[in-house]
Design a protein around this motif. Structure first.
Motif: not given
Lengths: 822, 822
Positions: A312, A320-322, A324-325, A328
């Motif tokens: 990041x 994007x947050x998607x 990030x997941x 992860x």
């Protein structure tokens, strides 16, 4: 096809800047770099064109018959290196083609048709594959990371064992020969792999991954051969005792694995899967490679959260947050794989591989209690880290430039360079410990002390039993064990001040001269080693001054030293913080670690840029910064549009297209519908070179300029236009067009992106740059302010935003003030 | 001023959709929600206009004399609530005005002049202030966070001490009266503050902060009064024994502090600093508030890195690396402040405030060793967390809707609701422990056992000496101590299965019914409490099944339960992971924690959205999602432009402007230069309502439509047009324009943003949404595809991208398939 003139004149008038009188700063660069000045000359000498219409300053009538006859010097949209004239030593820039990536959604008829026909099954397939790929990336990277670790520990362990045995017999020269010989053989193996099979695998790889994620694809940077060499070259390089890490290469390895999986394998090695066609576009590939980079860090440091944050903070340009997941998830898989393998190895089945858990350098046994003098010392460490760090970056830059001259002479020279550095490293590692005195093993660390010269993390070297040589314990160890020794708080007086100083100097210098040789080489470990040694040194000095009752232990000072030097070179904050936490498992150190990182980064930032940014720049990769430079506010979008604009009609002659494809390297061409198709010339959209090539290959031509769109929509599927990997797509040379076909027409409407992003020519360059960068564009159409003019003024591409290009056009802006408010 | 017609007709033709025949889904919503269908009716009934020119379908000639005579129902650009017709219960949406924020750089003449004249000193000042503000935000939030903690521990501690003393004397009813009475008084204090002084302070505040950072400013959400009530309301609320946390309110508090500092204080309370004018724009404010939100989390959980990640993952919609660093700095300051204060309190100067360090719930004493059955249990916990979490969200949503009906009736009803919930909570807390049996204090936890019924974290309640009541130890404790008890691994059998079950059920239900009452109430603590109790329950069951030799201790199961429930309700991953790590200091739990979070989020996502997203939606805040919905691909930008377009000439009549400002609530008006100023109608740019108001206030009018630009540039400075806080700027009513002045002209060119972002009307809505969202726009101009038409088709604003608006216009798209590939 048309060529728009008058644009150049208009621009000069509108801006009130007399370019001719300004003189163009720096020579030596071909093509658009010199830009504006050349164009007028070129117009008459290289280009011949005819006018079909009577629109003043705007060629082309109803049926465009214009075409380029001769264009000797192609205008490179994708240029092989953007650099200022002062930077002549470009590492590898003169050999590898660079291509911009395109994250825009190409809304042409084919895309729309494909979208409408997409079934729920296909959508499910896509989502399922996305997560499966993330799983596979995590799995593969975890396995590779563990294999890497295992191999290094075993090879280096064998080498060190052999040396120790010979040392124990006091056969010092033979020991040196064995040590240096092993190092040399391993180094040559790594260098041969790198020099002959995949030159792109040399170095850290993080700058290249960073550039890729910024939208710059350099040739073979993520190719399977690079992956192979990166894995084995890194193992040999680290095992050869170089002051290099395996962390950077692991990031690159992760990215390569992600790319390989996402591309549906490698066509060259006949490893392809058809159902991976969904991922044949730059957006999905970018996501996969982000996951890969994160997985690499996670595998290298056994730090899953740190991996996500590294991706990041340092690697990715778009987030994007998607994502990030998903990242992860990938790193979670890596963590699970690593833990499982370590449990497996815990029972001693992995040779010399230690029993290490998920925490690589556990310091949690030391309880941090600190008071004001400690904090002052910590601030000193931060400042030192900033200064050493920026100096390190400066020197690495200089050394890299020197090496690139050597490396460019050929693979032989590359290997020679590696050999000399290897010998130098061996001499240092074996020679310097002779300066250290023997110390008796303290009672506290008895189990680590070399009972018979073999086991334990302390080395006896020339010393007798129950004694150890502190410098040898640092030099004649794997890098990981050396770091463990430095971070240790078990015994404060383990290492003498002089030994720490010698080790710091040696590692600092070796680190600088090692990076840049033809071996995969990470920067993390050298930096941590050097930082940890001066951190420990400061800790010892604090102890001397304040007495042994001081709060922080030397091991923790060492950790803070490592943090400060990392902050000073890499300029990351949050991700480094988390990586260090995951490496050392000491959460109570967090406030101090944050303090040190902030100070060192601030200090270092006032001198120069981060090491990866420097390397990206030096490699000539056109990196788009997140913020725009202040001088960009003083220019408008129209000011920097370069080159004559080549546009097509909606129904264009095959010959014209072919000619444009052959003699330019533009990747996007505007399509303009003209009377009688439209009432007035109208910007229909943008076609891409790759799409044109596929369309021409399909030979859907007609004798007259009539719509054959439906036919094309039937014959082609959107996947036919999917983006292949760099260097794998159709080329102009692959087309076989007969003379007769050259005179025929082709309907470009089905492949024209009808909604390219546009800006008005009066928009400031800074604002246009924001749009370009935020959306990850490859082409940005500039339209005229006033109606009645040609519907498109020019196309902005990545290089139009590069400082070198802009400042080449407007050298008087170089002195413009810098606006530091990022 | 002009009014463009024919647009509506064109759109219907171009798309081939007969709107009339489709029927408009759902009624009851005013303004643009019903959109297209209403407009035509409105055109004739509400609007009267005359044509000045003869451009078919395009009003206005050289000197525009048209103006609106009557416009009864203003078209709201900023509407007070975007909701579907089925959602009638909107919490607070019908009282608070909502404004979009604008992150676009307004490139007008004034801005350019200001930019050119900006000196290096000013630039330095700006950068210096930026970091000083970050420092101040960290400092203030840290102090407030600590004060909050201190106050709660002391108030609640006093209350519990009183109850314990009375219990020890077996005066059970008096004990209940004291307990319930204290709770009630505290609850009423909180409720009165909330109901009368700052209704916006009720609830968590995270949804509002999230919406603000997405570009939606609701009235007084970040006002000083809200800050005040949030701090004290939260203290009273938590001390009153409600099942609420202080974490959400701390985030809101941090954001309020940031806003207050960035605004240069509050004009209302005469606290302003002139040199903070640089921050009077939405971009800088957004950055400050992001820092504030991060600082809030950091202060609440003493988790600085977790704070940064929370701001990144959950709160912020736009993110840059430069901001990452600043946020990191802010949270580092918070950590330093907290640590210093805790060292200060460690010596017992803070009353009942414990000796707690930076780790709130330290579990690092338990070593995680786990095998396959454990992992299966952990997966079960993850699934349970997902199911419980989504059910929780569903029920919270239902309860909130019910409460909003009650709360809307007035402050009295709000307070009544709080009183009833307080009594219910007191009854539960005091009544349920009677169901539990007394257990003898085990030897291992002797020091925690109530020696005289006062000290220790276990409560004796009705039990004798050397005994404790396990349910009372959970209920009659502060929430923090209850969590500490649940996470504890010292003694496996501390809590009976039945007690855990009762506690879980009670906390789960109380958590649901408490959120939504007029008290600042965080969601983290209730969720952690409930999660920890069922996690511990599962741990005990695993132990029963597998025997005591099982690997993971019940405390760690409890931690995993909390993680799973957090994942199931909040749907964050990385930030929760790091926050939990920083809360518990057990890095070896990381792989399991990641696993649990991934499972629970995946399971819960298949049912509904995250709790904050739900609340944002329910509050009617027009939140822009990062991804576009699939049906947006089937529409083009031109399809959703709503309302008749009101545009101005470059030199416009004051009366016309005033009229438009009065009778519409548009915030941006296109400026169109027309013959004789231009050759053909030409889009000059966009003016903002706030800028128009300032300009009109300045009264730089002239009798004829001539350029007075230079004069305006001399008289005004860019700072005069700086954006004030919501509700603080000039209003139309503040203008005093005489009849004579109404007939005069004003030159709009100096304040016209000459380079608004534009898209072609044929661009798909999905692609336009991407542009709008990525750049954080407030207005996006839609230009016609074909030349010769009016230079602007419409303006897209935030609400044009809202599902409710789009699906209201095109109800047949509701059934369109969902594309899950975010």
């Amino acid at each position: 096809m048309e060529y728009q003139e008058g644009e150049e004149e208009r621009r000069r008038q509108s801006d009130g800047i007399d370019i001719e009188s300004e003189g163009m700063g720096g020579g030596g660069e071909v093509s658009t770099m010199q830009g504006r000045k050349v164009i007028e000359g070129r117009t008459s000498s290289f280009w011949e064109y005819e006018r079909g219409g009577d629109h003043g300053g705007y060629g082309g009538g109803g049926e465009s018959t214009n075409h380029i006859h001769l264009l000797k010097e192609p205008l490179l949209e994708t240029r092989s290196g953007v650099n200022t004239s002062s930077q002549t030593a470009i590492v590898g820039a003169n050999v590898s083609p660079i291509e911009s990536l395109d994250y825009e959604i190409i809304e042409n008829e084919l895309f729309k048709q494909d979208w409408r026909s997409r079934t729920k099954v296909e959508i499910f397939q896509y989502v399922f594959l996305k997560w499966t790929l993330a799983l596979l990336i995590g799995l593969c990277t975890g396995l590779v990371g563990f294999f890497n670790n295992l191999a290094v520990e075993n090879i280096a362990g064998f080498k060190l064992l052999l040396t120790s045995k010979l040392l124990l017999k006091h056969r010092y020269f033979l020991a040196f020969a064995a040590f240096a010989g092993c190092n040399l053989v391993l180094a040559i193996c790594a260098a041969v792999l790198c020099a002959f099979f995949a030159p792109a695998a040399a170095g850290s790889g993080i700058p290249e991954v960073k550039a890729y994620l910024n939208g710059v694809d350099a040739h073979s940077i993520l190719a399977p051969s690079t992956l192979f060499v990166k894995i084995f070259g890194s193992i040999f390089g680290v095992a050869a005792g170089f002051v290099v890490g395996k962390e950077g290469p692991m990031v690159h390895t992760g990215a390569c694995i992600a790319n390989l999986l996402g591309q549906g394998g490698s066509r060259k090695y006949h490893l392809t899967w058809k159902w991976l066609r969904y991922f044949k576009n730059d957006r999905d590939r970018r996501d996969l490679i982000t996951c890969g980079a994160a997985a690499g860090v996670a595998a290298a440091f056994r730090a899953p959260v740190g991996g996500v944050l590294f991706a990041l903070e340092e690697a990715a340009s778009w987030w994007r947050n998607a994502l990030l997941w998903r990242t992860f998830f990938t790193t979670a898989v890596v963590a699970v794989v690593l833990r499982a393998l370590m449990v497996f190895c815990g029972s001693g089945k992995c040779g010399l591989f230690g029993k290490g858990g998920l925490i690589m350098f556990d310091v949690s046994s030391a309880i941090p209690a600190y008071n004001t003098p400690d904090i002052l010392a910590v601030i000193l460490i931060g400042v030192l880290g900033g200064i050493f760090g920026s100096l390190y970056n400066y020197l690495v830059d200089k050394v890299l430039r020197t090496y690139s001259i050597i490396n460019e002479r050929g693979p032989g020279f590359k290997i020679l360079l590696v050999i000399s550095i290897s010998l130098l490293t061996s001499c240092c590692s074996y020679g310097l410990p002779w300066f250290a005195k023997c110390s008796p093993c303290p009672t506290g660390i008895a189990e680590d002390c070399p009972a018979a010269g073999l086991a334990g993390i302390y080395r006896s070297f020339q010393c007798g039993p129950e004694q150890y040589n502190d410098l040898a314990s640092l030099f004649l160890n794997t890098n990981d064990d050396a770091i463990r020794n430095l971070f240790s708080s078990k015994n404060t007086h383990e290492f003498h001040l002089s030994s720490l100083l010698i080790f710091f100097a040696a590692v600092y210098c070796l680190g600088i001269i090692t990076y840049g040789i033809a071996v995969p080489s990470g920067l993390f470990i050298p930096v941590i080693l050097a930082g940890a040694s001066y951190g420990r040194l400061v800790g010892r000095l604090v102890e001397l001054v304040l007495g042994a009752s001081s709060g922080l232990s030397v091991g923790l000072f060492s950790l803070l030293g490592a943090a400060s030097f990392l902050g000073g070179t890499m300029r990351m904050t949050v991700s480094l913080c988390v990586i260090l936490l995951e490496l050392t498992n000491d959460l109570l150190m967090l406030p101090l670690m944050m303090l040190v990182l902030l100070i060192s980064k601030t200090v270092a930032d006032s001198f120069n840029a981060g090491v990866y940014d420097q390397i990206v720049k030096m490699k000539g990769l056109p990196f788009l910064e997140a913020h725009s430079e202040p001088y960009m506010r003083q220019l408008v979008a129209g000011d920097v549009c370069s080159g004559p604009l080549i546009s097509f009609s909606g129904f264009e002659k095959v010959g014209n297209i072919l000619h444009a494809l052959k003699f330019t390297r533009h990747n996007g061409f505007p399509v303009i519908d003209e009377p009688p198709i439209a009432d007035a010339p109208e910007l229909c959209g943008l076609v891409l070179r790759s799409h044109l090539l596929v369309l021409l290959k399909g030979k859907n031509f007609s004798k007259h300029s009539v719509s054959t769109g439906l036919e094309i929509l039937k014959r082609f599927h959107a996947f036919d236009f999917a983006k292949p990997g760099l260097g794998k797509g159709l080329k102009v040379e692959d087309l076989e067009i007969t003379e007769e076909e050259m005179e025929m027409y082709v309907d470009l409407h089905p492949i024209t992106n009808v909604s390219p992003y546009i800006v008005v020519e009066t928009m400031s360059l800074a604002k246009a740059a924001l749009l370009f960068r935020e959306l990850g564009l490859r082409h940005l159409c500039v339209v005229p302010k006033k109606p009645g003019r040609p519907p498109i003024v020019g196309i902005l591409t990545r290089h139009d935003f590069m400082h070198e290009h802009v400042l080449g056009l407007y050298p008087h802006l170089i002195v413009a003030h810098k606006w530091p408010g990022k």
